[in-house]
Design an enzyme around this catalytic site. Sequence first.
Site, short mmCIF file in Angstrom:
data_model
loop_
_atom_site.label_atom_id
_atom_site.label_comp_id
_atom_site.label_asym_id
_atom_site.label_seq_id
_atom_site.Cartn_x
_atom_site.Cartn_y
_atom_site.Cartn_z
N ASP A 13 0.83 -1.21 0.00
CA ASP A 13 0.00 0.00 0.00
C ASP A 13 0.87 1.26 0.00
O ASP A 13 1.76 1.40 0.86
CB ASP A 13 -0.85 -0.07 1.29
CG ASP A 13 -2.11 0.73 1.20
OD1 ASP A 13 -2.27 1.50 0.24
OD2 ASP A 13 -2.95 0.60 2.12
N ASP A 14 0.63 2.15 -0.92
CA ASP A 14 1.29 3.47 -0.94
C ASP A 14 2.81 3.36 -0.97
O ASP A 14 3.50 3.97 -0.14
CB ASP A 14 0.86 4.32 0.27
CG ASP A 14 -0.56 4.85 0.14
OD1 ASP A 14 -1.31 4.31 -0.68
OD2 ASP A 14 -0.90 5.80 0.85
N CYS A 42 -6.02 3.55 -3.67
CA CYS A 42 -6.34 2.29 -2.98
C CYS A 42 -7.59 1.57 -3.51
O CYS A 42 -7.49 0.44 -3.98
CB CYS A 42 -6.58 2.55 -1.49
SG CYS A 42 -5.25 3.42 -0.66
N ARG A 52 -7.93 -1.90 -5.95
CA ARG A 52 -8.44 -3.18 -5.43
C ARG A 52 -9.61 -3.68 -6.27
O ARG A 52 -9.74 -4.88 -6.54
CB ARG A 52 -8.84 -3.02 -3.96
CG ARG A 52 -7.62 -3.02 -3.06
CD ARG A 52 -7.77 -2.18 -1.80
NE ARG A 52 -6.57 -1.37 -1.65
CZ ARG A 52 -5.43 -1.81 -1.12
NH1 ARG A 52 -5.37 -3.02 -0.60
NH2 ARG A 52 -4.37 -1.04 -1.07
N LYS A 99 -6.14 -5.79 3.64
CA LYS A 99 -7.05 -4.66 3.38
C LYS A 99 -8.03 -4.92 2.25
O LYS A 99 -7.62 -5.22 1.13
CB LYS A 99 -6.18 -3.44 3.08
CG LYS A 99 -6.88 -2.22 2.55
CD LYS A 99 -5.94 -1.02 2.58
CE LYS A 99 -6.35 0.07 1.63
NZ LYS A 99 -5.45 1.25 1.71
N HIS A 156 -11.42 -2.82 1.40
CA HIS A 156 -11.60 -1.46 0.87
C HIS A 156 -12.33 -1.39 -0.48
O HIS A 156 -12.01 -0.51 -1.30
CB HIS A 156 -10.23 -0.75 0.76
CG HIS A 156 -10.32 0.73 1.03
ND1 HIS A 156 -9.32 1.61 0.69
CD2 HIS A 156 -11.29 1.47 1.60
CE1 HIS A 156 -9.67 2.83 1.05
NE2 HIS A 156 -10.87 2.77 1.60
N HIS A 174 1.41 2.40 3.95
CA HIS A 174 0.45 3.51 4.04
C HIS A 174 0.65 4.22 5.38
O HIS A 174 1.02 3.57 6.35
CB HIS A 174 -0.95 2.91 3.96
CG HIS A 174 -2.06 3.89 3.69
ND1 HIS A 174 -2.40 4.90 4.56
CD2 HIS A 174 -2.91 4.02 2.63
CE1 HIS A 174 -3.43 5.59 4.06
NE2 HIS A 174 -3.75 5.08 2.89
N ASP A 196 -0.19 -0.88 -4.78
CA ASP A 196 -1.52 -0.40 -5.21
C ASP A 196 -1.53 1.00 -5.81
O ASP A 196 -2.44 1.35 -6.55
CB ASP A 196 -2.54 -0.51 -4.07
CG ASP A 196 -2.40 0.59 -3.03
OD1 ASP A 196 -1.26 1.09 -2.84
OD2 ASP A 196 -3.41 0.95 -2.40
N ASN A 197 -0.54 1.82 -5.46
CA ASN A 197 -0.40 3.14 -6.08
C ASN A 197 0.99 3.66 -5.73
O ASN A 197 1.70 3.06 -4.93
CB ASN A 197 -1.50 4.12 -5.62
CG ASN A 197 -1.71 4.17 -4.11
OD1 ASN A 197 -2.73 3.72 -3.61
ND2 ASN A 197 -0.75 4.70 -3.39
N LYS A 247 0.73 9.20 -5.74
CA LYS A 247 -0.62 8.65 -5.52
C LYS A 247 -1.65 9.73 -5.86
O LYS A 247 -1.42 10.90 -5.52
CB LYS A 247 -0.71 8.27 -4.03
CG LYS A 247 -2.09 7.87 -3.53
CD LYS A 247 -2.03 7.57 -2.05
CE LYS A 247 -3.39 7.22 -1.48
NZ LYS A 247 -3.34 6.94 -0.03
#
Length: 597
Positions: free
Chosen positions: A67-68, A105, A109, A162, A164, A259, A360-361, A442
């Site tokens: 994540d991030d 995010c 997903r 996660k 989301h 994140h 994810d980003n 992001k």
Amino acid sequence: MEVKTKTMEETAATKKIIDRRQFIKALGLGVASLGLAPGAMPGCLGASQPATAGRKGNPNIIVIMSDDMGFSDIGCYGGEIHTPNLDKLAAGGLRFTQFYNTARCCPTRAALLTGLYQHQAGIGHMTGDSGYDSYRGDLGGNCVTIAEALKQAGYGTYMVGKWHVTKHTAKDGPKDNWPLQRGFDKFYGTITGAGSFYDPTTLCRDNTYITPENDPEYKPEIFYYTDAISDNAAGFIKDHRQHSPDRPFFAYVAYTAAHWPMHALEKDIAKYKGKYGKGYEYYRLQRFERTKKMGLISKDWRLSPQAGDWDEVKNKEWEARCMEVYAAMVESMDRGIGRIVAELKRQGALDNTLILSLQDNGGCAEGMGRGSDVNDKWIGAIKDRTPMFPDELQPQIWPPMKTRDGRPVRGGPDVMPGPADTYIGYGRNWANVSNTPFREYKHWVHEGGISTPLIAHWPAGIKTRGKLCHQPGHLIDIMATCVDVAAAKYPAEYNGNKITPLEGRSLAPAFNNKLIEREAIYWEHEGNRAVRKGKWKLVSKHPGGWELYDMEADRTELNNLADANPQKVEELKALYEAWAERCGVQPWPVKKPKPQS
Ligand SMILES: [Ca+2]
């Protein structure tokens, strides 16, 4: 006693696999016979073995997502962060250099899980409902998840981490779009998108909210979410082997590292103490040189502009500490991935498991908890400072909030990030380091927002070691790849609903040195738009105009060719507009539709 009786689903799946093999054999088309000479496809270097070489049965599949994080954070993509387990997977597998996510995010997903663009799956923005089917903030009934598709082919399906992709997070609210209702046999993780690593809000086992203190199935000495994700993932894989030794499994492991908040265990942070004292530019230049040397980027590309001047940073110790904690978060995740791989090795299952690892980003420039005034709002708001009961759920995603032992959570440049009573992001300038060599972050769809490592590791299916694949790919390809290698079927109908046709392309040809055929790849997030076709990318940063880049000559997007090549702009713009119309993209900011009178 072990139950040996196969379910009807399993029997049907096995029959389908046999049918498919007999069909291939009958045609005399063993996949091996289709193999091209090494290097025949310029997009993918060196792969020379068929995707199915030596396979016995359909592979297990593990999709790992973090994540991030930026393009060059992990070691095998040029980073200085210690990630020996991911590096080992890269050394034994294939690294994609032009793989893309959606810049955020929720949409990432949604696209990953369904093989559709996020708007088609109902998550055009985040989990808010803007009144259009493409912006419901909930996965639509018109799509299936990878778990739903693979379950039909006899796979055990597990999710950790996660989720989301639903707007419904209330304890007693609808759960139709929670993991168990979307095809997963077991779930351990969080329904929402962020939170404390020591007390994540919406922590959940299957369909029930839990706390780090009341979960009978997981009682670590210190609860740290990244470890909890790794341990539960390894546990699910172990249990699967015990209860279903004859069936393959699909596991989706979605870490929240790295994140914000910058949360890591002190022993892990200690390893990076003093490591980032040389400032942003030093590490960016180091990464730039390493990514070139490793062949991940072209030697001809220039480095994107520097964000932040280290000489002007007032509190250098605090600023460096933010990146020390970030690095520790990434290393903790890598160590956990090592535990998952160790479980596969223990079972002798690593050889025929396809592991796909991605992000994810891009690195996140959001200023969460970095203002010097945050504590004025955060600390005073916590009136009740009594410890929480073991069953008491953490209600807050971010501060004002308290720790489980009753302390108010703090932020700002006077508070060293890491422990449970802190809540701080690492900020724009370190995100610029994470995204080296690319522009933006992001949220935006310039390369810094959407470029991710993708490591594909599968000894039985990818025979080359440590090679790079330069073909572009996108998250929507993950479903297509899973369906392909699992010999599953992407359904036309599911639960009585008509399913939107799959958008993605299987990456399996790239495992076999072949071309992944596609027309173009598209992006839209918060009005930031892009389309990539071949070497051309048309991109716009909301609310600005179109920029045109030649990605072969200039993937760092520094030489805008829009004025020089208006014809190409018009061609790509027409493609983008047709895609946006087809997928239900609304102009940004999305205005709710007028009620029907
Ligand atoms: Ca993210």
